[in-house]
Design a protein around this motif. Sequence first.
Motif, PDB file in Angstrom:
ATOM      1  N   PRO A  30       0.850  -1.195   0.000  1.00  0.00           N
ATOM      2  CA  PRO A  30       0.000   0.000   0.000  1.00  0.00           C
ATOM      3  C   PRO A  30       0.885   1.245   0.000  1.00  0.00           C
ATOM      4  N   ILE A  31       0.462   2.274  -0.688  1.00  0.00           N
ATOM      5  CA  ILE A  31       1.272   3.501  -0.802  1.00  0.00           C
ATOM      6  C   ILE A  31       1.692   4.015   0.575  1.00  0.00           C
ATOM      7  N   GLU A  32       0.848   3.828   1.585  1.00  0.00           N
ATOM      8  CA  GLU A  32       1.144   4.309   2.937  1.00  0.00           C
ATOM      9  C   GLU A  32       2.414   3.668   3.514  1.00  0.00           C
ATOM     10  N   GLU A  33       2.779   2.495   2.980  1.00  0.00           N
ATOM     11  CA  GLU A  33       3.946   1.795   3.532  1.00  0.00           C
ATOM     12  C   GLU A  33       5.159   1.865   2.613  1.00  0.00           C
ATOM     13  N   SER A  34       5.080   2.710   1.590  1.00  0.00           N
ATOM     14  CA  SER A  34       6.139   2.696   0.578  1.00  0.00           C
ATOM     15  C   SER A  34       7.326   3.600   0.911  1.00  0.00           C
ATOM     16  N   PHE A  35       7.125   4.581   1.792  1.00  0.00           N
ATOM     17  CA  PHE A  35       8.211   5.507   2.126  1.00  0.00           C
ATOM     18  C   PHE A  35       9.433   4.745   2.644  1.00  0.00           C
ATOM     19  N   GLY A  36      10.609   5.107   2.112  1.00  0.00           N
ATOM     20  CA  GLY A  36      11.852   4.493   2.584  1.00  0.00           C
ATOM     21  C   GLY A  36      12.220   3.209   1.855  1.00  0.00           C
ATOM     22  N   ARG A  37      11.315   2.701   1.010  1.00  0.00           N
ATOM     23  CA  ARG A  37      11.640   1.516   0.213  1.00  0.00           C
ATOM     24  C   ARG A  37      12.234   1.957  -1.126  1.00  0.00           C
ATOM     25  N   PHE A  38      12.479   1.014  -2.013  1.00  0.00           N
ATOM     26  CA  PHE A  38      13.040   1.315  -3.336  1.00  0.00           C
ATOM     27  C   PHE A  38      12.050   0.849  -4.400  1.00  0.00           C
ATOM     28  N   LEU A  39      11.865   1.674  -5.431  1.00  0.00           N
ATOM     29  CA  LEU A  39      10.915   1.326  -6.492  1.00  0.00           C
ATOM     30  C   LEU A  39      11.316   0.013  -7.157  1.00  0.00           C
ATOM     31  N   GLY A  40      10.361  -0.892  -7.278  1.00  0.00           N
ATOM     32  CA  GLY A  40      10.615  -2.165  -7.937  1.00  0.00           C
ATOM     33  C   GLY A  40      10.356  -2.100  -9.433  1.00  0.00           C
ATOM     34  N   ASP A  41       9.815  -0.969  -9.871  1.00  0.00           N
ATOM     35  CA  ASP A  41       9.523  -0.795 -11.284  1.00  0.00           C
ATOM     36  C   ASP A  41       9.569   0.713 -11.580  1.00  0.00           C
ATOM     37  N   ASP A  42       9.677   1.054 -12.869  1.00  0.00           N
ATOM     38  CA  ASP A  42       9.672   2.475 -13.219  1.00  0.00           C
ATOM     39  C   ASP A  42       8.361   3.127 -12.774  1.00  0.00           C
ATOM     40  N   LEU A  43       8.458   4.352 -12.272  1.00  0.00           N
ATOM     41  CA  LEU A  43       7.256   5.122 -11.947  1.00  0.00           C
ATOM     42  C   LEU A  43       6.891   5.915 -13.196  1.00  0.00           C
ATOM     43  N   ILE A  44       5.733   5.591 -13.758  1.00  0.00           N
ATOM     44  CA  ILE A  44       5.350   6.168 -15.049  1.00  0.00           C
ATOM     45  C   ILE A  44       4.149   7.097 -14.887  1.00  0.00           C
ATOM     46  N   ALA A  45       4.179   8.213 -15.606  1.00  0.00           N
ATOM     47  CA  ALA A  45       3.029   9.119 -15.633  1.00  0.00           C
ATOM     48  C   ALA A  45       1.893   8.392 -16.342  1.00  0.00           C
ATOM     49  N   THR A  46       0.851   8.062 -15.573  1.00  0.00           N
ATOM     50  CA  THR A  46      -0.248   7.275 -16.145  1.00  0.00           C
ATOM     51  C   THR A  46      -1.264   8.156 -16.879  1.00  0.00           C
ATOM     52  N   HIS A  47      -1.040   9.457 -16.837  1.00  0.00           N
ATOM     53  CA  HIS A  47      -1.886  10.385 -17.596  1.00  0.00           C
ATOM     54  C   HIS A  47      -1.104  11.656 -17.837  1.00  0.00           C
ATOM     55  N   ASP A  48      -1.587  12.479 -18.775  1.00  0.00           N
ATOM     56  CA  ASP A  48      -0.976  13.789 -18.993  1.00  0.00           C
ATOM     57  C   ASP A  48      -1.169  14.672 -17.764  1.00  0.00           C
ATOM     58  N   VAL A  49      -0.226  15.584 -17.551  1.00  0.00           N
ATOM     59  CA  VAL A  49      -0.390  16.621 -16.524  1.00  0.00           C
ATOM     60  C   VAL A  49      -0.186  17.969 -17.199  1.00  0.00           C
ATOM     61  N   PRO A  50      -1.142  18.901 -17.189  1.00  0.00           N
ATOM     62  CA  PRO A  50      -2.500  18.697 -16.686  1.00  0.00           C
ATOM     63  C   PRO A  50      -3.257  17.642 -17.501  1.00  0.00           C
ATOM     64  N   PHE A  51      -4.257  17.085 -16.844  1.00  0.00           N
ATOM     65  CA  PHE A  51      -5.103  16.067 -17.458  1.00  0.00           C
ATOM     66  C   PHE A  51      -6.191  16.737 -18.304  1.00  0.00           C
ATOM     67  N   PHE A  52      -6.424  18.018 -18.056  1.00  0.00           N
ATOM     68  CA  PHE A  52      -7.411  18.816 -18.805  1.00  0.00           C
ATOM     69  C   PHE A  52      -6.820  20.211 -18.915  1.00  0.00           C
ATOM     70  N   ASN A  53      -7.268  20.977 -19.906  1.00  0.00           N
ATOM     71  CA  ASN A  53      -6.790  22.360 -19.989  1.00  0.00           C
ATOM     72  C   ASN A  53      -7.274  23.095 -18.745  1.00  0.00           C
ATOM     73  N   ARG A  54      -6.363  23.766 -18.070  1.00  0.00           N
ATOM     74  CA  ARG A  54      -6.766  24.340 -16.796  1.00  0.00           C
ATOM     75  C   ARG A  54      -6.256  25.766 -16.636  1.00  0.00           C
ATOM     76  N   SER A  55      -6.874  26.448 -15.701  1.00  0.00           N
ATOM     77  CA  SER A  55      -6.507  27.842 -15.452  1.00  0.00           C
ATOM     78  C   SER A  55      -5.432  27.916 -14.386  1.00  0.00           C
ATOM     79  N   PRO A  56      -4.314  28.591 -14.684  1.00  0.00           N
ATOM     80  CA  PRO A  56      -3.272  28.725 -13.663  1.00  0.00           C
ATOM     81  C   PRO A  56      -3.566  29.863 -12.681  1.00  0.00           C
ATOM     82  N   TYR A  57      -4.629  30.640 -12.936  1.00  0.00           N
ATOM     83  CA  TYR A  57      -4.923  31.820 -12.102  1.00  0.00           C
ATOM     84  C   TYR A  57      -6.401  31.889 -11.767  1.00  0.00           C
ATOM     85  N   ASP A  58      -6.722  32.668 -10.775  1.00  0.00           N
ATOM     86  CA  ASP A  58      -8.099  33.101 -10.546  1.00  0.00           C
ATOM     87  C   ASP A  58      -8.438  34.126 -11.614  1.00  0.00           C
TER      88      ASP A  58
END
Lengths: 418, 418
Positions: A30-58
């Motif tokens: 579980p992600i809660e127990e992952s701190f301090g361990r080592f990644l067993g696989d590549d951490l991949i962006a599973t979606h674009d960031v931003p995921f939608f066109n978004r406003s950077p301001y008010d």
Amino acid sequence: MVEKRKPIKVDEAIKRVMAYQKSGSIEFLPIEESFGRFLGDDLIATHDVPFFNRSPYDGFAIIAADTEHASSTNPVQLEVVGEIGAGSVFPYMLQPGQAVRIMTGAAIPQGADAVIMLELVCEIETDGKPFIQVRRKVKSGDNISLIGEDTKKGTVLAPKGTYINPGVVALLATFGYKQVPVSTKPAIGIIATGSELLKVDEPLQPGKIRNSNTYMVAAQIERAGGKPVNFGQFNDDFDTCFRQVADALNKVDFLITTGGVSVGDYDYLPAIYQKLGAEVLFNKVGMRPGSVTTVAVKDGKLLFGLSGNPSACYVGFELFTRPMIRAYLHCVNPIVKKTTATLGSDFPKPNPFDRFVRGRLSFENGKIIAYPIGLDKSNVVSSLAEANVLINLPGGTRGFTKGMEVSCLLLEDQEGES
Amino acid sequence: MVEKRKPIKVDEAIKRVMAYQKSGSIEFLPIEESFGRFLGDDLIATHDVPFFNRSPYDGFAIIAADTEHASSTNPVQLEVVGEIGAGSVFPYMLQPGQAVRIMTGAAIPQGADAVIMLELVCEIETDGKPFIQVRRKVKSGDNISLIGEDTKKGTVLAPKGTYINPGVVALLATFGYKQVPVSTKPAIGIIATGSELLKVDEPLQPGKIRNSNTYMVAAQIERAGGKPVNFGQFNDDFDTCFRQVADALNKVDFLITTGGVSVGDYDYLPAIYQKLGAEVLFNKVGMRPGSVTTVAVKDGKLLFGLSGNPSACYVGFELFTRPMIRAYLHCVNPIVKKTTATLGSDFPKPNPFDRFVRGRLSFENGKIIAYPIGLDKSNVVSSLAEANVLINLPGGTRGFTKGMEVSCLLLEDQEGES
């Protein structure tokens, strides 16, 4: 009869050990127990960031073409037809002449192609309806963070073997890693030898010392990312020792023994290696402390014969065992990281062999200074507590003076080098 | 109506928080579980080191007076009456004309007052009895490590609040700490707010992002030495929020909320503090990111209102929450350690406020170089994973160029400063 051993260089010794490196498997936590361990696989962006066109301001989402002729003398008036908070979407298509109030991070509504910042408009009311006045031309695309602008889907954000720090945890959460693939910890057995050793809770008696190596090495294993398995102490006869080593070796990924690797009468390890049919990779290294450090291999499994002297044991672990643990955890850079530093005080005693002197790194005015600590008698444990580097002083006929450039091994580092 | 807030300086904000520091209690753990914790009490040498007069070398224990007239032309012959291995003691009083073979680390026998090294004597046999020939005068006290020479009983070897590294573990074992007094971890509650937040395992949808702050902050708490307690997310109505905060506060030592501290319509925290009767220590700090960071206190218990923006949240935690955790753990130096470094690349954008830019420390030829990483848009999470420092760029009208001297906060450091 005293056996004559031929010392090899530290780098050659590391190379011989690393020839037997192996990678461990992967488990999901579980992600809660992952701190301090080592990644067993590549951490991949599973979606674009931003995921939608978004406003950077008010501000207000608008159609840029509406402001084509806007100026301070000719303000354009747009009707405010709604509001989009963070997390909500505007359900309609924006029409010419309309604007939508939009919060930082919220999704740009359909039809809109620009955002104008809150402080650049004048909010008014006409016939009970809210309007904004725009006094400048806005270009299509202004103030819109586009899909994938920060990170494209599929990007490797942290490679397999990366140490999971809080920032990596944030990435794991962002990309939906509720279960995190982490490298399985290698199980590393520890057997302490030496007839002088008392258990930690035994009262002291003349001639004896308490066993500190088992606990120190266990902590070093944990720091490196492995799982210590304590098989206790032995000071019995040869056959008992042999059975304990053979038995422990079957239960772990690597086995560490402390003590018993010298050439004295009570040093059983050389004979145990022989009876096991283990190949000795080396049994003498041109370094102080830890010259008697021995590494043997049996059916591809490594046996680290560390010195019984606490300082020598410590150094032997960091130089030879730690890289094997990090390699097992899939680290790209398994070797202890080195840095160049300025020697902070004299170390006058020359030594024909390379020395690894316990030291303390200090940052002073942008420079890295390394101070040798303690007397560095190899039996003084207390300086180990303060050490965060091992200062590598090359062997030779001269001592070392304050201000000289030295190489240091960083003990608390999580990155390493290749 | 937008409330006008008056920003205070970062140092002043830290000072206001630290006025409420409190120390936690102590618990006892088996030494095997002590690595990575903080000492709850001073680590004291419970006996002299050495505990008995001992030999630092392999050799022979002798009575120095016997060698008074020894020389290469007049060797003195001593009878070898026994052998002392490590861990054993010689049961008789050494008599004039006698010697005892002694191993490194073994106890000096009664009557002996010097050790002569193995390689300096000649072993012979006369009338079936073993003798050594000594060809030089040996002084009383030669080659004897005296009781207490390394460490005197009662010496504080590591003060209360020290991070327990493998070297400290070795000391604990040496001095018989089978059970180790460690500082109790503070329980720190986390509540994430924001109507845009999805759970980690929810599929993405337009307008929303997954909650990463809860997991990131939990890892930051663990890195600092605390125990995270996750109270989940809320995006409900005000009364629900209020009850959740009030309830959580009763169960923890400190409470962290992420998000909801701005001045927007959905930012409930200011009103929650008011309804709780909590005193707001500050609600605007002259820094970027994290200017909206708010800290309030209720009955001496701190509520950290961190920003919902991941980068701002990260910075706010390290600056304000971490020192409180370290103080709770009895650390003498609770504040994040600073160092001076050389800026490794340009950072042209000036800012009226102090900035804390994510960076990566690099050691190059004995110098400390700090590289800003990522775009440092405050919503780009990915650079947090690589960061090991926060580069502090003071507010002003000018940008920063490569080669300038900057101050950095060391994120992975375990020592801190006062």
